[in-house]
Design a protein around this motif. Structure first.
Motif, mmCIF file in Angstrom:
data_model
loop_
_atom_site.group_PDB
_atom_site.id
_atom_site.type_symbol
_atom_site.label_atom_id
_atom_site.label_comp_id
_atom_site.label_asym_id
_atom_site.label_seq_id
_atom_site.Cartn_x
_atom_site.Cartn_y
_atom_site.Cartn_z
ATOM 1 N N GLU A 245 133.284 -8.702 -29.653
ATOM 2 C CA GLU A 245 133.674 -8.938 -30.542
ATOM 3 C C GLU A 245 133.991 -10.461 -30.749
ATOM 4 O O GLU A 245 134.338 -11.401 -31.709
ATOM 5 C CB GLU A 245 135.091 -8.054 -30.785
ATOM 6 C CG GLU A 245 135.554 -8.167 -32.171
ATOM 7 C CD GLU A 245 135.106 -7.267 -33.018
ATOM 8 O OE1 GLU A 245 134.503 -8.437 -34.151
ATOM 9 O OE2 GLU A 245 133.786 -6.737 -32.813
ATOM 10 N N GLY A 246 134.762 -11.105 -30.048
ATOM 11 C CA GLY A 246 135.379 -12.001 -29.399
ATOM 12 C C GLY A 246 134.595 -13.514 -29.422
ATOM 13 O O GLY A 246 134.580 -14.273 -30.444
ATOM 14 N N GLN A 247 133.445 -13.480 -29.503
ATOM 15 C CA GLN A 247 131.785 -14.777 -29.920
ATOM 16 C C GLN A 247 131.888 -13.938 -31.895
ATOM 17 O O GLN A 247 131.250 -15.428 -31.661
ATOM 18 C CB GLN A 247 130.350 -13.789 -29.109
ATOM 19 C CG GLN A 247 130.602 -14.250 -27.672
ATOM 20 C CD GLN A 247 129.422 -13.275 -27.118
ATOM 21 O OE1 GLN A 247 128.758 -12.076 -27.833
ATOM 22 N NE2 GLN A 247 129.603 -14.111 -25.975
ATOM 23 N N LYS A 248 132.135 -13.332 -32.333
ATOM 24 C CA LYS A 248 131.974 -13.480 -33.440
ATOM 25 C C LYS A 248 132.783 -14.613 -34.616
ATOM 26 O O LYS A 248 131.601 -15.013 -35.439
ATOM 27 C CB LYS A 248 132.536 -12.620 -34.517
ATOM 28 C CG LYS A 248 131.358 -11.318 -34.144
ATOM 29 C CD LYS A 248 132.036 -9.626 -35.123
ATOM 30 C CE LYS A 248 131.579 -9.587 -36.587
ATOM 31 N NZ LYS A 248 131.990 -8.560 -37.365
ATOM 32 N N PRO A 249 134.193 -15.136 -34.505
ATOM 33 C CA PRO A 249 134.626 -15.891 -35.156
ATOM 34 C C PRO A 249 134.300 -17.392 -34.714
ATOM 35 O O PRO A 249 133.509 -18.506 -35.153
ATOM 36 C CB PRO A 249 135.979 -16.129 -34.134
ATOM 37 C CG PRO A 249 136.068 -14.732 -34.153
ATOM 38 C CD PRO A 249 134.475 -14.094 -33.407
ATOM 39 N N ILE A 250 133.015 -17.752 -33.176
ATOM 40 C CA ILE A 250 132.610 -19.000 -32.914
ATOM 41 C C ILE A 250 131.653 -19.150 -33.087
ATOM 42 O O ILE A 250 131.556 -20.068 -34.634
ATOM 43 C CB ILE A 250 132.340 -18.670 -31.056
ATOM 44 C CG1 ILE A 250 134.251 -18.315 -30.744
ATOM 45 C CG2 ILE A 250 132.106 -20.129 -30.796
ATOM 46 C CD1 ILE A 250 133.679 -17.806 -29.272
ATOM 47 N N ILE A 252 130.852 -17.658 -36.420
ATOM 48 C CA ILE A 252 131.299 -18.012 -37.926
ATOM 49 C C ILE A 252 131.683 -18.703 -38.691
ATOM 50 O O ILE A 252 131.578 -19.667 -38.854
ATOM 51 C CB ILE A 252 132.062 -16.432 -38.611
ATOM 52 C CG1 ILE A 252 131.293 -15.255 -38.150
ATOM 53 C CG2 ILE A 252 132.966 -16.489 -40.140
ATOM 54 C CD1 ILE A 252 132.008 -13.665 -38.274
ATOM 55 N N GLY A 253 132.670 -19.212 -37.462
ATOM 56 C CA GLY A 253 134.086 -20.368 -37.405
ATOM 57 C C GLY A 253 134.537 -20.863 -38.160
ATOM 58 O O GLY A 253 134.630 -19.295 -39.061
ATOM 59 N N LYS A 254 135.891 -21.906 -38.855
ATOM 60 C CA LYS A 254 136.576 -21.044 -39.707
ATOM 61 C C LYS A 254 135.960 -21.338 -40.764
ATOM 62 O O LYS A 254 135.501 -22.412 -41.575
ATOM 63 C CB LYS A 254 137.416 -22.982 -39.696
ATOM 64 C CG LYS A 254 139.174 -22.807 -39.815
ATOM 65 C CD LYS A 254 139.767 -24.432 -39.788
ATOM 66 C CE LYS A 254 141.252 -23.750 -40.691
ATOM 67 N NZ LYS A 254 141.770 -25.291 -39.770
ATOM 68 N N GLY A 256 134.478 -19.636 -42.144
ATOM 69 C CA GLY A 256 132.968 -19.553 -42.679
ATOM 70 C C GLY A 256 132.058 -20.727 -42.098
ATOM 71 O O GLY A 256 131.002 -20.228 -42.627
ATOM 72 N N ARG A 258 130.638 -22.617 -40.298
ATOM 73 C CA ARG A 258 129.512 -22.911 -39.212
ATOM 74 C C ARG A 258 128.608 -22.287 -39.432
ATOM 75 O O ARG A 258 127.398 -21.929 -39.658
ATOM 76 C CB ARG A 258 129.810 -22.528 -37.294
ATOM 77 C CG ARG A 258 128.805 -22.377 -36.513
ATOM 78 C CD ARG A 258 129.972 -22.694 -35.124
ATOM 79 N NE ARG A 258 130.185 -23.952 -34.177
ATOM 80 C CZ ARG A 258 131.026 -23.376 -34.413
ATOM 81 N NH1 ARG A 258 132.215 -22.575 -33.933
ATOM 82 N NH2 ARG A 258 131.604 -24.660 -33.352
ATOM 83 N N CYS A 284 126.845 -11.896 -39.275
ATOM 84 C CA CYS A 284 126.747 -11.703 -37.854
ATOM 85 C C CYS A 284 127.572 -10.804 -37.448
ATOM 86 O O CYS A 284 128.653 -10.128 -37.839
ATOM 87 C CB CYS A 284 127.684 -13.079 -37.260
ATOM 88 S SG CYS A 284 128.369 -12.757 -35.592
#
Length: 304
Positions: A245-250, A252-254, A256, A258, A284
């Motif tokens: 789950e912690g990889q999703k924000p990476i 997606i990026g700030k 969205g 990225r 994602c």
């Protein structure tokens, strides 16, 4: 005086060439250069190629069916790594010749593993010494080749720069010579046996390899959920799968940003390859431990 008889035309030749080597030596770049189109994704990261892929290169004298393979590597920690190694080794079965691609000035244990796999298969092996343009000391090239070919058997040796398409004409000539006499296996305008749907997923994954940090790309894969023709438009929906789950924000990026950049880069590549407009939607999602789950790997299109 009787006229000189015309020289008979050389017969057309066609066959399969396995392209093997350790990760990141430029196998996919070489296949793309020989085909004359982008059929394999490329990035500076090792193990960008995860699937066996056929590139079809047609020339006046013959047709080469180039099997691009994942890089052979020692570490087999996850099911995906083991499957990639099996795919690379299995690519040698039934081929007419093989190209062992190495990096100019560098020979490692993994190069030795690739050579051993080819040597045991009993097929003619052409040594392709790639990235000669990046060799700082050009006088070191011939001694390096002499060292590599000592007590190793090669049908021929070709220093090349796949990136700059240098030295490829002589390589093509020697590879075609090793092929059996045969009519072409594919039409002149065909460049791969893979579907556009598969290639679309690979182009999204290429952007992940190019835009994410050192480790995260290896925890991602791409599934094409929708691939529909709408007149001249292709409508494509892609899911980027991560393992935690912690990889999703990476990904997606700030805001969205990225994921939007990944989608835009992939769409541009698709439009260039497919020759038509593309509408691409990208999401994602999380699938825990997918890279060490053989059932998940097969669902995502991996095979050995």
């Amino acid at each position: 005086m009787s006229p000189t008889p015309e020289t008979p035309e050389a017969p057309f030749r066609a066959g399969t060439v396995a392209v093997l080597g350790r990760p990141n030596v430029g196998k996919s770049t070489l296949v793309n250069a020989l085909v004359g189109a982008k059929v394999s994704i490329v990035s500076p990261r090792p193990q960008t190629t995860r699937h066996r892929l056929l590139g079809i290169a047609t020339f006046e004298a013959g047709q080469l069916l180039l099997v691009d393979t994942p890089g052979i590597h020692r570490e087999q920690k996850r099911a995906m790594n083991r499957m990639m190694n099996r795919a690379a080794r299995g690519a040698v079965e039934g081929v007419d010749a093989a190209a062992l691609v190495i990096e100019a000035g560098r020979w490692t244990e993994e190069d030795g593993l690739a050579y051993a796999a080819l040597h045991s298969a009993g097929v003619p092996v052409v040594l392709v010494v790639n990235k000669v343009d990046k060799l700082a000391d050009k006088t070191a090239l011939l001694p390096f080749i002499a060292q590599i070919t000592h007590e190793r058997e090669f049908a021929s040796v070709h220093p090349v720069s796949a990136m700059k398409s240098k030295g490829l004409d002589a390589l093509v000539k020697d590879l075609i010579f090793l092929m059996p006499e045969s009519a072409p296996h594919y039409g002149e305008d065909e460049i791969t046996d893979r579907s556009e749907r598969f290639l679309a997923g690979e182009l999204v994954r290429e952007q992940l390899m190019l835009r994410l940090g050192e480790e995260l790309p290896y925890s991602t894969t791409v599934e094409i959920e929708k691939f529909e023709e709408d007149g001249e438009l292709l409508r494509i929906a892609a899911v980027v799968w991560v393992e935690r789950e912690g990889q999703k924000p990476i990904v997606i990026g700030k805001g969205g940003e990225r994921l939007k950049a990944i989608s835009t880069g992939a769409r541009v590549g698709m439009e260039k390859l497919f020759g038509r407009k593309v509408f691409l939607e990208t999401w994602c999602k999380v699938r825990e431990g997918w890279s060490d789950d053989e059932a998940a790997l097969r669902r995502f299109g991996y095979s050995d």
